[in-house]
Design an enzyme around this catalytic site. Structure first.
Site, PDB file in Angstrom:
ATOM      1  N   LYS A   1       0.880  -1.291   0.077  1.00  0.00           N
ATOM      2  CA  LYS A   1       0.091   0.099   0.020  1.00  0.00           C
ATOM      3  C   LYS A   1       0.831   1.287  -0.072  1.00  0.00           C
ATOM      4  CE  LYS A   1      -1.069  -0.156   4.858  1.00  0.00           C
ATOM      5  NZ  LYS A   1      -0.704   1.218   5.573  1.00  0.00           N
TER       6      LYS A   1
ATOM      7  N   GLU B   1      10.756   6.010  31.859  1.00  0.00           N
ATOM      8  CA  GLU B   1      10.661   4.385  31.587  1.00  0.00           C
ATOM      9  C   GLU B   1       9.581   4.034  32.913  1.00  0.00           C
ATOM     10  OE1 GLU B   1      11.104   1.861  29.390  1.00  0.00           O
ATOM     11  OE2 GLU B   1      10.059   0.695  31.031  1.00  0.00           O
TER      12      GLU B   1
ATOM     13  N   HIS C   1      45.054  -9.708  15.676  1.00  0.00           N
ATOM     14  CA  HIS C   1      45.505  -8.505  16.548  1.00  0.00           C
ATOM     15  C   HIS C   1      45.996  -7.603  16.026  1.00  0.00           C
ATOM     16  CE1 HIS C   1      47.376  -6.692  19.981  1.00  0.00           C
ATOM     17  NE2 HIS C   1      48.451  -6.609  19.459  1.00  0.00           N
TER      18      HIS C   1
ATOM     19  N   HIS D   1      15.558  -8.753  10.435  1.00  0.00           N
ATOM     20  CA  HIS D   1      16.335  -9.994  10.126  1.00  0.00           C
ATOM     21  C   HIS D   1      15.308 -11.181  10.601  1.00  0.00           C
ATOM     22  CE1 HIS D   1      18.112  -7.905  13.808  1.00  0.00           C
ATOM     23  NE2 HIS D   1      18.228  -9.291  14.241  1.00  0.00           N
TER      24      HIS D   1
ATOM     25  N   GLY E   1       9.732   5.811  27.104  1.00  0.00           N
ATOM     26  CA  GLY E   1      10.102   4.580  26.729  1.00  0.00           C
ATOM     27  C   GLY E   1      11.672   4.425  26.569  1.00  0.00           C
TER      28      GLY E   1
ATOM     29  N   THR F   1       2.278  -7.842   6.931  1.00  0.00           N
ATOM     30  CA  THR F   1       1.769  -6.507   6.925  1.00  0.00           C
ATOM     31  C   THR F   1       2.476  -5.789   8.172  1.00  0.00           C
ATOM     32  OG1 THR F   1      -0.331  -7.503   8.148  1.00  0.00           O
ATOM     33  CG2 THR F   1      -0.411  -6.952   5.765  1.00  0.00           C
ATOM     34  N   GLY F   2       3.392  -6.249   8.735  1.00  0.00           N
ATOM     35  CA  GLY F   2       4.173  -5.572   9.758  1.00  0.00           C
ATOM     36  C   GLY F   2       3.540  -5.224  10.903  1.00  0.00           C
TER      37      GLY F   2
HETATM   38  P1  FAD Z   1       7.109  -4.094   7.870  1.00  0.00           P
HETATM   39  O1  FAD Z   1       8.491  -3.635   7.480  1.00  0.00           O
HETATM   40  O2  FAD Z   1       6.364  -3.297   8.700  1.00  0.00           O
HETATM   41  O3  FAD Z   1       6.307  -4.005   6.438  1.00  0.00           O
HETATM   42  C1  FAD Z   1       4.842  -4.253   6.391  1.00  0.00           C
HETATM   43  C2  FAD Z   1       4.482  -3.606   5.143  1.00  0.00           C
HETATM   44  O4  FAD Z   1       3.052  -4.062   4.933  1.00  0.00           O
HETATM   45  C3  FAD Z   1       4.569  -2.035   4.980  1.00  0.00           C
HETATM   46  O5  FAD Z   1       5.297  -1.701   3.738  1.00  0.00           O
HETATM   47  C4  FAD Z   1       2.923  -1.877   4.769  1.00  0.00           C
HETATM   48  O6  FAD Z   1       2.830  -0.646   4.068  1.00  0.00           O
HETATM   49  C5  FAD Z   1       2.550  -2.812   4.126  1.00  0.00           C
HETATM   50  N1  FAD Z   1       1.027  -3.115   4.456  1.00  0.00           N
HETATM   51  C6  FAD Z   1       0.537  -3.502   5.580  1.00  0.00           C
HETATM   52  N2  FAD Z   1      -0.997  -3.687   5.462  1.00  0.00           N
HETATM   53  C7  FAD Z   1      -0.976  -3.843   4.083  1.00  0.00           C
HETATM   54  C8  FAD Z   1      -2.382  -4.153   3.233  1.00  0.00           C
HETATM   55  N3  FAD Z   1      -3.453  -4.463   3.965  1.00  0.00           N
HETATM   56  N4  FAD Z   1      -2.155  -3.877   1.910  1.00  0.00           N
HETATM   57  C9  FAD Z   1      -0.808  -3.810   1.177  1.00  0.00           C
HETATM   58  N5  FAD Z   1       0.268  -3.339   1.974  1.00  0.00           N
HETATM   59  C10 FAD Z   1       0.356  -3.509   3.426  1.00  0.00           C
HETATM   60  N6  FAD Z   1      14.805  -3.650  13.072  1.00  0.00           N
HETATM   61  C11 FAD Z   1      15.821  -4.374  13.091  1.00  0.00           C
HETATM   62  O7  FAD Z   1      16.079  -5.508  12.914  1.00  0.00           O
HETATM   63  N7  FAD Z   1      17.113  -3.449  13.083  1.00  0.00           N
HETATM   64  C12 FAD Z   1      16.756  -2.201  13.248  1.00  0.00           C
HETATM   65  O8  FAD Z   1      17.782  -1.503  13.211  1.00  0.00           O
HETATM   66  C13 FAD Z   1      15.736  -1.673  13.242  1.00  0.00           C
HETATM   67  N8  FAD Z   1      15.379  -0.091  13.440  1.00  0.00           N
HETATM   68  C14 FAD Z   1      14.090   0.185  13.508  1.00  0.00           C
HETATM   69  C15 FAD Z   1      13.953   1.598  13.761  1.00  0.00           C
HETATM   70  C16 FAD Z   1      12.689   2.214  13.675  1.00  0.00           C
HETATM   71  C17 FAD Z   1      12.460   3.511  14.085  1.00  0.00           C
HETATM   72  C18 FAD Z   1      11.580   1.454  13.812  1.00  0.00           C
HETATM   73  C19 FAD Z   1      10.066   1.738  13.762  1.00  0.00           C
HETATM   74  C20 FAD Z   1      11.475  -0.021  13.691  1.00  0.00           C
HETATM   75  C21 FAD Z   1      13.043  -0.608  13.446  1.00  0.00           C
HETATM   76  N9  FAD Z   1      13.226  -1.993  13.458  1.00  0.00           N
HETATM   77  C22 FAD Z   1      14.637  -2.576  13.136  1.00  0.00           C
HETATM   78  C23 FAD Z   1      12.047  -3.090  13.229  1.00  0.00           C
HETATM   79  C24 FAD Z   1      11.828  -3.284  11.755  1.00  0.00           C
HETATM   80  O9  FAD Z   1      11.516  -2.222  10.993  1.00  0.00           O
HETATM   81  C25 FAD Z   1      10.826  -4.360  11.849  1.00  0.00           C
HETATM   82  O10 FAD Z   1      10.939  -5.436  12.697  1.00  0.00           O
HETATM   83  C26 FAD Z   1      10.537  -4.783  10.347  1.00  0.00           C
HETATM   84  O11 FAD Z   1      10.268  -3.758   9.338  1.00  0.00           O
HETATM   85  C27 FAD Z   1       9.486  -5.888  10.284  1.00  0.00           C
HETATM   86  O12 FAD Z   1       9.497  -6.194   8.955  1.00  0.00           O
HETATM   87  P2  FAD Z   1       7.871  -6.880   8.095  1.00  0.00           P
HETATM   88  O13 FAD Z   1       8.258  -7.122   6.963  1.00  0.00           O
HETATM   89  O14 FAD Z   1       7.257  -7.744   9.147  1.00  0.00           O
HETATM   90  O15 FAD Z   1       6.972  -5.608   8.388  1.00  0.00           O
HETATM   91  P1  NAI Z   2      10.454  -1.473  23.035  1.00  0.00           P
HETATM   92  O1  NAI Z   2       9.469  -2.444  23.263  1.00  0.00           O
HETATM   93  O2  NAI Z   2      11.827  -1.773  22.641  1.00  0.00           O
HETATM   94  O3  NAI Z   2      10.705  -0.419  24.365  1.00  0.00           O
HETATM   95  C1  NAI Z   2       9.538   0.091  24.759  1.00  0.00           C
HETATM   96  C2  NAI Z   2       9.696   0.618  26.345  1.00  0.00           C
HETATM   97  O4  NAI Z   2       8.933   1.619  26.784  1.00  0.00           O
HETATM   98  C3  NAI Z   2      10.093  -0.602  27.251  1.00  0.00           C
HETATM   99  O5  NAI Z   2      10.994  -0.260  27.956  1.00  0.00           O
HETATM  100  C4  NAI Z   2       8.552  -0.297  27.977  1.00  0.00           C
HETATM  101  O6  NAI Z   2       8.815  -0.640  29.392  1.00  0.00           O
HETATM  102  C5  NAI Z   2       8.301   1.249  27.941  1.00  0.00           C
HETATM  103  N1  NAI Z   2       6.963   1.536  28.361  1.00  0.00           N
HETATM  104  C6  NAI Z   2       5.677   1.190  28.061  1.00  0.00           C
HETATM  105  N2  NAI Z   2       4.744   1.662  28.128  1.00  0.00           N
HETATM  106  C7  NAI Z   2       5.317   2.793  28.872  1.00  0.00           C
HETATM  107  C8  NAI Z   2       4.702   3.848  29.301  1.00  0.00           C
HETATM  108  N3  NAI Z   2       3.439   4.165  29.610  1.00  0.00           N
HETATM  109  N4  NAI Z   2       5.517   4.974  29.951  1.00  0.00           N
HETATM  110  C9  NAI Z   2       6.923   4.867  30.059  1.00  0.00           C
HETATM  111  N5  NAI Z   2       7.495   3.771  29.410  1.00  0.00           N
HETATM  112  C10 NAI Z   2       6.777   2.823  28.829  1.00  0.00           C
HETATM  113  O7  NAI Z   2       9.587  -0.635  21.998  1.00  0.00           O
HETATM  114  P2  NAI Z   2      10.243   0.550  20.828  1.00  0.00           P
HETATM  115  O8  NAI Z   2      11.572   1.172  21.412  1.00  0.00           O
HETATM  116  O9  NAI Z   2       9.207   1.253  20.392  1.00  0.00           O
HETATM  117  O10 NAI Z   2      10.574  -0.478  19.712  1.00  0.00           O
HETATM  118  C11 NAI Z   2       9.820  -1.180  19.051  1.00  0.00           C
HETATM  119  C12 NAI Z   2      10.197  -2.101  18.321  1.00  0.00           C
HETATM  120  O11 NAI Z   2      11.059  -1.857  17.132  1.00  0.00           O
HETATM  121  C13 NAI Z   2      11.143  -3.172  19.166  1.00  0.00           C
HETATM  122  O12 NAI Z   2      10.424  -4.292  19.355  1.00  0.00           O
HETATM  123  C14 NAI Z   2      12.174  -3.337  18.437  1.00  0.00           C
HETATM  124  O13 NAI Z   2      12.791  -4.658  18.390  1.00  0.00           O
HETATM  125  C15 NAI Z   2      12.077  -2.622  17.078  1.00  0.00           C
HETATM  126  N6  NAI Z   2      13.327  -1.776  16.829  1.00  0.00           N
HETATM  127  C16 NAI Z   2      14.573  -2.466  16.846  1.00  0.00           C
HETATM  128  C17 NAI Z   2      15.671  -1.746  16.631  1.00  0.00           C
HETATM  129  C18 NAI Z   2      17.031  -2.462  16.355  1.00  0.00           C
HETATM  130  O14 NAI Z   2      17.002  -3.699  16.504  1.00  0.00           O
HETATM  131  N7  NAI Z   2      18.160  -1.742  16.558  1.00  0.00           N
HETATM  132  C19 NAI Z   2      15.659  -0.324  16.640  1.00  0.00           C
HETATM  133  C20 NAI Z   2      14.515   0.326  16.745  1.00  0.00           C
HETATM  134  C21 NAI Z   2      13.194  -0.532  16.795  1.00  0.00           C
END
Ligand code: FAD
Ligand code: NAI
Length: 467
Positions: free
Chosen positions: A34, A204, A446, A323, A181, A144-145
């Site tokens: 989408k 937090e 090293h 991943h 958070g 759909t994530g």
């Molecule tokens: P998504 O990437 O969410 O993709 C789902 C797709 O489905 C979207 O493009 C959406 O538009 C589409 N979709 C949904 N519903 C429909 C529909 N009905 N019809 C058509 N299309 C639809 N993970 C890491 O491993 N390393 C990181 O460094 C990392 N950093 C992150 C930083 C941030 C700020 C955020 C928010 C997340 C981060 N994540 C990270 C988490 C990572 O982005 C997700 O775990 C990952 O994108 C999940 O992949 P997915 O394919 O399941 O879903």
């Molecule tokens: P998170 O689950 O990592 O952390 C959310 C935090 O908010 C927790 O510590 C929780 O205890 C706290 N919290 C919950 N309710 C609260 C409240 N009402 N007030 C204060 N604190 C509260 O979620 P986050 O950081 O939003 O990330 C979402 C997902 O995205 C994660 O599952 C993560 O795996 C993924 N992600 C991964 C990254 C990476 O791999 N480097 C980078 C960014 C996101």
């Protein structure tokens, strides 16, 4: 007659990787997305843009604070936020275009629009403009994530009350940023804005940061971030935030209950987790089961409760990591092609891309204790590593947790510069069921930071050389 062997809804890391693997295995594949661009949350607004900003802001910080100590005098660096955002946007564009190319190269048909499952074997696509069309398909994968978890009492406007989407696209540096958070997003994006000049405080709910990660690592991490200027308020809950022309008034109270307090800030980042996104997919009508957290229920082979419909990635249980979604995409494609696709959930690394970085794979000490598994911990600090000293990156340590009886490595936890790359030798070792002794006997170049991994493995047998 089905038009396709497989139709995938959503082209994030789960969906597009599944599509490519299935096409490699000879299936006729369609994807439905989408968004205007493929690649999902990760490449458009998640992993990739956040890492572009983390990299640029880290260099800005180094230039301002560390260069002089290395004998490089440049004066105070000036921030050009527009150019930094430009670097982020170019990075996203290049990556997203790469995925589009890969889909074409693998002859995958892409439909742009919202996908809805009408029945097993039928997906309806409604584009932004024009008429809906229906795809007949043998199998469907829901990929759909997820979406941002909202917090009652706060309305995200992406101007001063932000989700990660807004926090990676600000046009000016907020003077005071309050992050709700202390999870991965809060600490990564909080770090970006602190480095660029914001006063950052993190609120937090729990009494620790990074829940789920090794507590020892989390404690060291919090201490280090505090030294960098990040303020923490643990065991505290935000109950409301009101935006006005003057800024944002945030109300918070102790998590256990008690007197509320109000603080004034310039911006708030809501980062309290993400929830599966399945709106409009037609799951209720079809009777596809979801759990209490809204995750699509799947069996060991990613099958939902309806035959021919599978689900992967953030939409199902497990860590919300790109991943993990990719590996599930590969596994389901292989299963559909008659192979034995499989994901080893015991060996999924997790990395927080701050400075220092945090990286982990396998069980934490807390998990091993809870499971009653006897283990030996071997630890080695970067203060005793020559390369870390040469680079002035001595914060942090490596910890190897090995089974007390068999010496098999059960978990590895790291905090330090570049540990996000170093964690993979631990992952490979664990995939092969390796022991701490195997790691300790493997010659490491090293001087490298990775020598600390070997020394931590030696520490399991209490025979480190450099400590
Ligand atoms: P998504 O990437 O969410 O993709 C789902 C797709 O489905 C979207 O493009 C959406 O538009 C589409 N979709 C949904 N519903 C429909 C529909 N009905 N019809 C058509 N299309 C639809 N993970 C890491 O491993 N390393 C990181 O460094 C990392 N950093 C992150 C930083 C941030 C700020 C955020 C928010 C997340 C981060 N994540 C990270 C988490 C990572 O982005 C997700 O775990 C990952 O994108 C999940 O992949 P997915 O394919 O399941 O879903
Ligand atoms: P998170 O689950 O990592 O952390 C959310 C935090 O908010 C927790 O510590 C929780 O205890 C706290 N919290 C919950 N309710 C609260 C409240 N009402 N007030 C204060 N604190 C509260 O979620 P986050 O950081 O939003 O990330 C979402 C997902 O995205 C994660 O599952 C993560 O795996 C993924 N992600 C991964 C990254 C990476 O791999 N480097 C980078 C960014 C996101």
């Amino acid at each position: 007659m089905a038009d396709y062997d497989l139709t995938i809804i959503g082209t994030g890391p789960g969906g597009y990787v599944c599509a490519i693997r299935a096409a490699q295995l000879g299936l006729k594949v369609a994807v439905v997305e989408k968004r205007k661009t493929h690649s999902g949350t990760c490449l458009n607004v998640g992993c990739i843009p956040s890492k572009a900003l983390l990299h640029a802001s880290d260099l800005f910080e180094e230039a301002g604070h560390d260069f002089a100590r290395l004998g490089i005098k440049i004066g105070a660096p000036k921030l050009d936020l527009k150019a930094m955002m430009g670097h982020k946007d170019e990075t996203v564009e290049a990556n997203v275009k790469g995925v589009e190319f890969l889909l074409k190269k693998n002859k995958i048909t892409a439909f742009q629009g919202v996908g809805r499952i009408v029945a097993a074997g039928l997906v309806e696509v409604t584009p932004e403009k024009g008429k809906a069309e229906t795809i007949a398909t043998r199998n469907i994968v829901i990929a759909t994530g997820s979406e941002v978890m909202p917090l009652p009492g706060l309305e995200i406007d992406e101007k001063s009350i932000l989700s990660s989407d807004g926090a990676i696209a600000l046009s000016s540096v907020p003077g005071r940023l309050l992050v709700i958070g202390a999870g991965v997003i809060g600490l990564e994006l909080g770090s970006v804005w602190r480095r660029l000049g914001s006063e950052v405080q993190v609120v937090e709910f729990l009494d620790r940061i990074l829940p789920g990660m090794d507590a020892d690592v989390a404690k060291t991490f919090q201490r280090t971030l505090k030294k960098q200027g990040v303020k923490f308020r643990l065991s505290t809950r935000v109950t409301a935030a009101k935006a006005s022309a003057k800024g944002v008034k945030v109300t918070m109270e102790p998590a256990a209950g008690g007197t509320a307090e109000t603080v004034d800030v310039d911006a708030v980042l809501v980062a309290i987790g993400r929830r599966p996104y399945t709106a409009g997919l037609g799951l209720e009508e079809l009777g596809i089961a979801r759990d209490k957290q809204g995750r699509v229920e799947t069996d060991g082979n990613f099958r939902t409760t309806i035959d021919g419909i599978y689900a992967i990635g953030d939409a199902i249980k497990g860590p919300m990591l790109a991943h993990k979604a990719e590996d599930e995409g590969v596994a389901v494609a292989e299963i559909l092609a008659g192979q034995k696709g499989h994901v080893n959930y015991d060996v999924i690394p997790g990395v927080v891309y701050t400075m220092p970085e945090v990286a982990a794979v396998g069980k934490t000490e807390e998990e091993l204790k809870e499971a009653g598994i006897a283990y030996i911990s071997g630890k080695f600090p970067f203060t005793a590593n020559g390369r870390a000293k040469a680079m002035r990156k001595t914060d942090g340590f490596i910890k190897v947790l090995a089974d007390a009886r068999t010496d098999r490595v059960l978990g590895v936890h790291m905090i330090g510069a570049s540990v996000g790359e170093m964690i993979h030798e631990a992952a490979v070792l664990m995939e092969f069921g390796g022991s701490a002794e195997d790691l300790a006997r493997t010659c490491h170049a090293h001087p490298t930071m990775s020598e600390a991994v070997r020394e931590a493995a030696m520490a399991v047998a209490k025979r480190t050389i450099h400590m």
